[in-house]
Design an enzyme around this catalytic site. Structure first.
Site, PDB file in Angstrom:
ATOM      1  N   PRO A  25     -70.400 -94.721 -31.569  1.00 23.04           N
ATOM      2  CA  PRO A  25     -69.248 -93.881 -31.207  1.00 23.04           C
ATOM      3  C   PRO A  25     -68.712 -94.233 -29.827  1.00 23.04           C
ATOM      4  CG  PRO A  25     -70.916 -92.547 -32.242  1.00 23.04           C
ATOM      5  CD  PRO A  25     -71.512 -93.921 -32.084  1.00 23.04           C
ATOM      6  N   CYS A  26     -67.386 -94.303 -29.741  1.00 16.86           N
ATOM      7  CA  CYS A  26     -66.776 -94.891 -28.550  1.00 16.86           C
ATOM      8  C   CYS A  26     -66.136 -93.872 -27.619  1.00 16.86           C
ATOM      9  CB  CYS A  26     -65.709 -95.901 -28.980  1.00 16.86           C
ATOM     10  SG  CYS A  26     -64.393 -95.177 -29.997  1.00 16.86           S
ATOM     11  N   GLN A  27     -66.300 -92.564 -27.859  1.00 16.46           N
ATOM     12  CA  GLN A  27     -65.587 -91.595 -27.036  1.00 16.46           C
ATOM     13  C   GLN A  27     -65.879 -91.781 -25.556  1.00 16.46           C
ATOM     14  OE1 GLN A  27     -67.326 -90.921 -29.781  1.00 16.46           O
ATOM     15  NE2 GLN A  27     -66.417 -89.269 -30.961  1.00 16.46           N
TER      16      GLN A  27
ATOM     17  N   PHE B 135     -66.244 -94.403 -23.963  1.00 15.06           N
ATOM     18  CA  PHE B 135     -65.628 -95.596 -23.398  1.00 15.06           C
ATOM     19  C   PHE B 135     -64.114 -95.616 -23.589  1.00 15.06           C
ATOM     20  CE2 PHE B 135     -69.803 -96.981 -25.157  1.00 15.06           C
ATOM     21  CZ  PHE B 135     -70.458 -97.027 -23.947  1.00 15.06           C
TER      22      PHE B 135
END
Length: 377
Positions: free
Chosen positions: A89-91, A93
Site C-alpha cells: 500500500p502506497c498511501q 508515499f
C-alpha cells in the site's frame, strides 16, 4: 513429462491486476494475499473462477498475520517459487501527502513484510511496484533497508525504475516505480537490461517507435449486462456545468464553475475537467469515477467516466468485473497495475531470466548425465 508453468505469488494483490498480468505472461499463481473484502470478491470471481485457477489460494487477512515459513511448508514442499509480485500500500508515499506526512507511516513497514516472504520463499526473481513518492528523500531509510535486506538474502537488486505506462502501450499517463531483484545464483546474461526499453513514444520525439496509444477506443458502448457500466449520479447544477464544458479536454474554468474554495486556492485545475480522447488518459486514481477528484469527466457526455471505462484505461479486459459497488470498484481499478504493462514486464522477466535459467539448469543436468555415462567401468 509435461513441463509446468513457472509459479508466482502475489502479495497485496488487490483485485488481481498483477495476477492477471502474470497469468497472461504464462505463470501459475499459487497464492495471493489481500484483506479488502471487495477486492477479495473480485479476485475470486475473476482469477480463481473465470480463469479456472482453482488451485490458487487467497489468504484474506493482513499480511502481518501470516508466517511465510508456515506457508512455505504447506504450499512449497514439492515445488519452487519462481516469482514474487506485489505492490505494498502506497498511501505513506503518495505525492498527495504534504510536508512531512507519511514519514514513519506504519503502513510503510509493509514493504519489509513483503520482503520477509522474499527471504523465506527464495524466488528466482521478485518484482515490487510502488508510487514514485517512494523515492523521496524522506523515505530513504525504508528504501535503504529494503535494499540491504535484499542483499543479505542473496539478491542482486537493480536501481528503482520509474516507468510511465504510456511508454508501454497503455492509454494512460501513469508513473510507477518497479524494483527488480534476482537471486544471486541465477546466471544473468551480460546484455540483460533493466528496465526494458519502451515500446511506444511521444509523437514529437520523431522516434521509430509507435506513438503513445490514445484513450479514444475506451469510450465505446458496453454490454447491457455489464455491472461495471455505471457512473456517478450528479446533481442538476453539476450536470449543467458539464454541459457548458467544451468536449474533448475542456476544463472546469471553461464551464464558469467557481466554488468558494477556488477563490483562495485555484490549484487542482484538472478537477471537473473532461478527458481528451486524442491523448493517453490521466492517471486512474482510487477516485477515478469522481470528477471532483481529477480530470475524470467523459469526453463528450455530461457525467463522470464509468468503472468500465476506467478499467479499460487500465487495460483490463471487459470480462473482468469488479465487485462491491461503484466506490469500491473505482478504488480497485485505481490501485491496480495496468494489466498490459504488467504483462509486458513479467513476460520480459520470464523470457530473459526464468526461462533461460531453466534451460541452463536442464543443460547442466544433461551434461552431467552424459559425463557420468562416459565414466570408465
Amino acid at each position: 513429462m509435461t513441463e509446468r508453468n513457472p509459479v508466482a505469488i502475489d502479495l497485496f494483490a488487490g483485485a488481481g491486476g498483477f495476477s492477471l498480468s502474470a497469468k497472461l505472461a504464462g505463470f501459475e499463481i499459487d497464492f495471493a494475499i489481500e484483506n479488502d473484502k471487495h477486492a477479495i470478491a473480485t479476485y475470486k470471481l475473476n482469477i480463481c473462477n473465470r480463469l479456472g485457477s482453482k488451485d490458487t489460494e487467497i489468504f484474506e487477512q493482513n499480511i502481518l498475520n501470516y508466517d511465510p515459513k508456515e506457508i512455505k511448508k504447506e504450499r512449497f514442499s514439492n515445488k519452487t517459487c519462481d516469482l514474487i509480485l506485489g505492490g505494498p500500500p502506497c498511501q505513506g508515499f503518495s505525492t498527495h501527502r504534504i510536508l512531512d506526512s507519511g514519514v514513519d507511516d506504519p503502513r510503510n513497514q509493509l514493504i519489509l513484510a513483503y520482503f520477509n516472504f522474499v527471504k523465506i520463499l527464495s524466488p528466482r526473481v521478485f518484482l515490487m511496484e510502488n508510487v514514485p513518492g517512494i523515492l523521496w528523500d524522506r523515505h530513504k531509510a525504508y528504501l535503504d533497508s529494503f535494499y540491504e535486506e535484499g542483499k543479505k538474502a542473496g539478491y542482486r537488486l537493480y536501481p528503482p525504475a520509474a516507468l510511465d505506462a504510456r511508454d508501454f502501450g497503455v492509454p494512460q499517463r501513469r508513473k510507477r516505480v518497479f524494483i527488480l531483484g534476482i537471486r544471486q545464483d541465477i546466471n544473468v546474461s551480460p546484455d540483460f537490461a533493466w528496465p526494458p526499453e519502451a515500446t511506444h513514444g511521444a509523437p514529437e520525439q520523431n522516434t521509430s517507435l509507435p506513438f503513445w496509444v490514445s484513450c479514444a477506443h475506451v469510450f465505446r458502448p458496453s454490454s447491457e449486462s455489464d455491472p461495471n457500466d455505471v457512473h456517478m449520479n450528479h446533481n442538476a447544477d453539476l450536470v449543467k456545468a458539464f454541459e457548458r464544458t467544451p468536449p474533448n479536454g475542456g476544463s472546469r474554468k471553461d464551464s464558469g464553475r467557481l466554488l468558494p474554495c477556488h477563490k483562495d486556492h485555484d490549484g487542482h485545475k484538472d478537477v471537473y475537467g473532461r478527458i481528451d480522447p486524442s491523448k493517453p488518459a490521466p492517471t486512474m486514481t482510487t477516485a477515478c469515477i469522481n470528477p471532483s477528484k481529477g480530470r475524470f469527466v467523459h469526453p463528450t457526455e455530461h457525467h463522470g467516466i464509468t468503472v468500465r471505462e476506467a478499467a479499460r484505461i487500465q487495460t483490463f479486459p471487459d470480462w473482468f468485473t469488479f465487485e462491491g459497488g461503484l466506490t469500491a470498484a473505482g478504488r480497485q481499478v485505481g490501485n491496480a497495475v495496468p494489466v498490459e504493462m504488467g504483462k509486458f514486464l513479467i513476460k520480459y522477466i520470464k523470457t530473459q531470466l526464468i526461462d533461460k535459467s531453466h534451460i541452463m539448469k536442464q543443460s547442466k543436468k544433461t551434461t552431467h548425465a552424459k559425463m557420468k555415462n562416459c565414466e570408465p567401468a
